[in-house]
Design a protein around this motif. Structure first.
Motif, PDB file in Angstrom:
ATOM      1  N   LEU A   1     -43.692  79.138 -67.134  1.00  0.00           N
ATOM      2  CA  LEU A   1     -44.707  80.601 -67.636  1.00  0.00           C
ATOM      3  C   LEU A   1     -44.723  81.647 -66.605  1.00  0.00           C
ATOM      4  CD1 LEU A   1     -46.812  81.886 -69.678  1.00  0.00           C
ATOM      5  CD2 LEU A   1     -48.257  79.937 -69.017  1.00  0.00           C
ATOM      6  N   ILE A   2     -45.165  81.119 -65.829  1.00  0.00           N
ATOM      7  CA  ILE A   2     -44.977  81.713 -64.074  1.00  0.00           C
ATOM      8  C   ILE A   2     -43.317  82.677 -64.677  1.00  0.00           C
ATOM      9  CG2 ILE A   2     -45.252  82.114 -62.095  1.00  0.00           C
ATOM     10  CD1 ILE A   2     -47.035  79.705 -62.045  1.00  0.00           C
ATOM     11  N   PHE A   3     -42.965  82.281 -64.507  1.00  0.00           N
ATOM     12  CA  PHE A   3     -41.523  82.775 -64.866  1.00  0.00           C
ATOM     13  C   PHE A   3     -41.092  84.067 -65.435  1.00  0.00           C
ATOM     14  CE2 PHE A   3     -36.944  82.793 -65.913  1.00  0.00           C
ATOM     15  CZ  PHE A   3     -36.300  83.870 -64.507  1.00  0.00           C
ATOM     16  N   THR A   4     -41.690  83.495 -66.644  1.00  0.00           N
ATOM     17  CA  THR A   4     -41.718  84.423 -67.762  1.00  0.00           C
ATOM     18  C   THR A   4     -42.189  85.702 -68.219  1.00  0.00           C
ATOM     19  OG1 THR A   4     -40.616  82.493 -69.144  1.00  0.00           O
ATOM     20  CG2 THR A   4     -41.494  84.905 -70.658  1.00  0.00           C
ATOM     21  N   ARG A   5     -43.423  85.298 -67.239  1.00  0.00           N
ATOM     22  CA  ARG A   5     -44.678  86.286 -67.284  1.00  0.00           C
ATOM     23  C   ARG A   5     -44.281  87.491 -65.383  1.00  0.00           C
ATOM     24  NH1 ARG A   5     -49.615  87.196 -69.211  1.00  0.00           N
ATOM     25  NH2 ARG A   5     -48.464  86.246 -70.978  1.00  0.00           N
ATOM     26  N   VAL A   6     -43.312  86.566 -64.648  1.00  0.00           N
ATOM     27  CA  VAL A   6     -42.962  87.500 -63.713  1.00  0.00           C
ATOM     28  C   VAL A   6     -41.659  89.057 -64.065  1.00  0.00           C
ATOM     29  CG1 VAL A   6     -41.318  88.076 -61.785  1.00  0.00           C
ATOM     30  CG2 VAL A   6     -44.357  86.056 -61.634  1.00  0.00           C
ATOM     31  N   VAL A   7     -40.912  87.735 -65.104  1.00  0.00           N
ATOM     32  CA  VAL A   7     -39.777  89.137 -65.648  1.00  0.00           C
ATOM     33  C   VAL A   7     -40.228  89.896 -66.129  1.00  0.00           C
ATOM     34  CG1 VAL A   7     -38.042  88.833 -66.870  1.00  0.00           C
ATOM     35  CG2 VAL A   7     -38.042  87.144 -65.205  1.00  0.00           C
ATOM     36  N   GLU A   8     -41.601  89.838 -67.515  1.00  0.00           N
ATOM     37  CA  GLU A   8     -41.878  90.997 -68.279  1.00  0.00           C
ATOM     38  C   GLU A   8     -43.116  91.699 -67.817  1.00  0.00           C
ATOM     39  OE1 GLU A   8     -43.686  87.923 -70.804  1.00  0.00           O
ATOM     40  OE2 GLU A   8     -41.794  87.737 -71.829  1.00  0.00           O
ATOM     41  N   CYS A   9     -43.409  91.377 -66.500  1.00  0.00           N
ATOM     42  CA  CYS A   9     -44.851  92.364 -66.176  1.00  0.00           C
ATOM     43  C   CYS A   9     -43.476  93.767 -64.977  1.00  0.00           C
ATOM     44  CB  CYS A   9     -45.182  91.965 -65.373  1.00  0.00           C
ATOM     45  SG  CYS A   9     -47.024  91.314 -66.372  1.00  0.00           S
ATOM     46  N   HIS A  10     -42.416  92.535 -64.245  1.00  0.00           N
ATOM     47  CA  HIS A  10     -41.322  93.165 -63.731  1.00  0.00           C
ATOM     48  C   HIS A  10     -41.672  92.842 -62.714  1.00  0.00           C
ATOM     49  CE1 HIS A  10     -38.822  94.683 -66.755  1.00  0.00           C
ATOM     50  NE2 HIS A  10     -39.666  94.790 -66.902  1.00  0.00           N
ATOM     51  N   SER A  11     -42.599  92.413 -61.766  1.00  0.00           N
ATOM     52  CA  SER A  11     -43.741  92.058 -60.704  1.00  0.00           C
ATOM     53  C   SER A  11     -44.423  91.048 -60.619  1.00  0.00           C
ATOM     54  CB  SER A  11     -44.795  93.518 -61.104  1.00  0.00           C
ATOM     55  OG  SER A  11     -45.850  94.159 -59.335  1.00  0.00           O
ATOM     56  N   PHE A  12     -45.182  90.364 -59.144  1.00  0.00           N
ATOM     57  CA  PHE A  12     -44.811  89.928 -58.968  1.00  0.00           C
ATOM     58  C   PHE A  12     -47.554  89.732 -58.891  1.00  0.00           C
ATOM     59  CE2 PHE A  12     -40.758  88.189 -57.243  1.00  0.00           C
ATOM     60  CZ  PHE A  12     -41.217  86.506 -57.065  1.00  0.00           C
ATOM     61  N   THR A  13     -46.796  90.625 -58.038  1.00  0.00           N
ATOM     62  CA  THR A  13     -49.036  91.766 -58.534  1.00  0.00           C
ATOM     63  C   THR A  13     -48.772  91.555 -59.923  1.00  0.00           C
ATOM     64  OG1 THR A  13     -47.627  92.562 -56.914  1.00  0.00           O
ATOM     65  CG2 THR A  13     -49.657  93.237 -57.821  1.00  0.00           C
ATOM     66  N   GLN A  14     -48.504  91.949 -60.666  1.00  0.00           N
ATOM     67  CA  GLN A  14     -49.019  92.849 -62.059  1.00  0.00           C
ATOM     68  C   GLN A  14     -49.305  91.065 -62.469  1.00  0.00           C
ATOM     69  OE1 GLN A  14     -47.640  95.589 -64.383  1.00  0.00           O
ATOM     70  NE2 GLN A  14     -47.274  96.846 -62.652  1.00  0.00           N
ATOM     71  N   ALA A  15     -48.041  90.320 -62.276  1.00  0.00           N
ATOM     72  CA  ALA A  15     -48.294  88.994 -63.601  1.00  0.00           C
ATOM     73  C   ALA A  15     -48.860  87.836 -62.736  1.00  0.00           C
ATOM     74  CB  ALA A  15     -46.818  88.054 -63.005  1.00  0.00           C
TER      75      ALA A  15
END
Length: 306
Positions: free
Chosen positions: A7-21
């Motif tokens: 889930l964390i990985f998917t959110r990082v990819v979709e947000c294009h950002s560690f900060t936004q994820a």
């Protein structure tokens, strides 16, 4: 842990950002970065190429993301389906019931319930045996008496009173008892749970002349109608015959045991909407008195739910 990391990985990819994820997930950026690093270490591959300005999926990361995204979509659909089941009764409702209760009441009540809630399917077994809903995968088991298993929930539906009955032909041949004491010389049709040599009377220990024992109240009624003897029949199974004169109620002052009918089900916690709604519907549909006894004249007649 694996699903959380996906889930964390998917959110990082979709947000294009560690900060936004991290903001979306309610986590610290450092925690998100560490979890992705641990995921890559566990899988033994690099999923993301990181620069100070951009994240880019590796070829393996792209394949992994597509699988993770589908899993997240399936998971969201599963949650939505469960929530939908809790909003409106739907799905398969499995019920077991005593034979006579099913024939007199349950069929009509369940039919009306399914008319109001067309997303319900039903499987019903009418049986005289005790059913464990946990072992047999039953949503509701209707039975006389409380279950022995204290982990099951028992919701009382009503009490079923009994009364002494005989046919006019029997009374013409053997006479009509005018007092409880006069029963001693009469032929008795007993139910299986009655004491084998005594009339089923509360506060009395009166011997009977037993001519029949059976485990089915409809069978006992038919034998009584045929003139085999006197029986203590439930009101719900004998009322029509008494009203039509085919059976005669005897000694109304005599006190017979009352049968308590319960709906048994596994758990009150997270109870499926179909189970809760049907139980409420069933109780409001049964023609019972304030004392919990089936009303005289109730057999075969159902009032509409309030």
């Amino acid at each position: 842990m694996g699903l959380d990391d996906a889930l964390i990985f998917t959110r990082v990819v979709e947000c294009h950002s560690f900060t936004q994820a991290a903001t979306h997930l309610g986590m610290q950026k450092s925690t998100v970065s560490r979890r992705i690093a641990l995921l890559e270490e566990r899988l033994g591959v690099r999923l993301l190429n990181r620069t100070t300005r951009k994240l880019r999926l590796t070829e393996v990361g792209q394949a992994y993301y597509e699988r993770c995204r589908q899993i997240m979509l399936d998971f969201a659909e599963a949650e939505q389906a469960v929530m939908q089941l809790q909003r409106e009764p739907s799905g398969l409702l499995r019920i077991t019931s005593p034979i006579e209760f099913g024939q007199l009441f349950l069929g009509r009540v369940l039919g009306e319930f399914m008319r109001q809630y067309p997303q319900i399917d039903a499987e019903v077994e009418l049986t005289s045996r005790a059913v464990d809903p946990l072992e047999e995968g039953v949503d509701i088991a209707i039975q006389v008496g409380q279950p022995q298993d204290s982990t099951l929930i028992a919701r009382k539906l009503f009490e079923s009173g009994r009364r002494l009955c005989a046919s006019p032909a029997y009374l013409a041949a053997h006479g009509t008892p005018r007092s409880v004491a006069e029963l001693e010389g009469h032929r008795a049709i007993l139910l299986q749970h009655d004491a084998p040599r005594y009339w089923p009377l509360l506060g009395e220990h009166l011997p009977c002349q037993r001519v029949m024992t059976c485990n089915n109240i409809t069978f006992a009624r038919e034998a009584t109608l045929a003139g085999a003897g006197i029986s203590g029949l439930p009101v719900m199974i004998s009322e029509d015959a008494v009203r039509s004169g085919r059976l005669v109620e005897l000694l109304p002052e005599a006190r017979l045991p009352v049968g308590e009918v319960y709906a048994i089900y596994p758990s009150r916690r997270f109870q499926a909407m179909k189970v809760k709604t049907f139980l409420d519907f069933l109780i409001t549909s049964l023609p019972i008195t304030r004392g919990g006894l089936l009303e005289p004249g109730a057999a075969g007649l159902l009032t509409s739910p309030a």
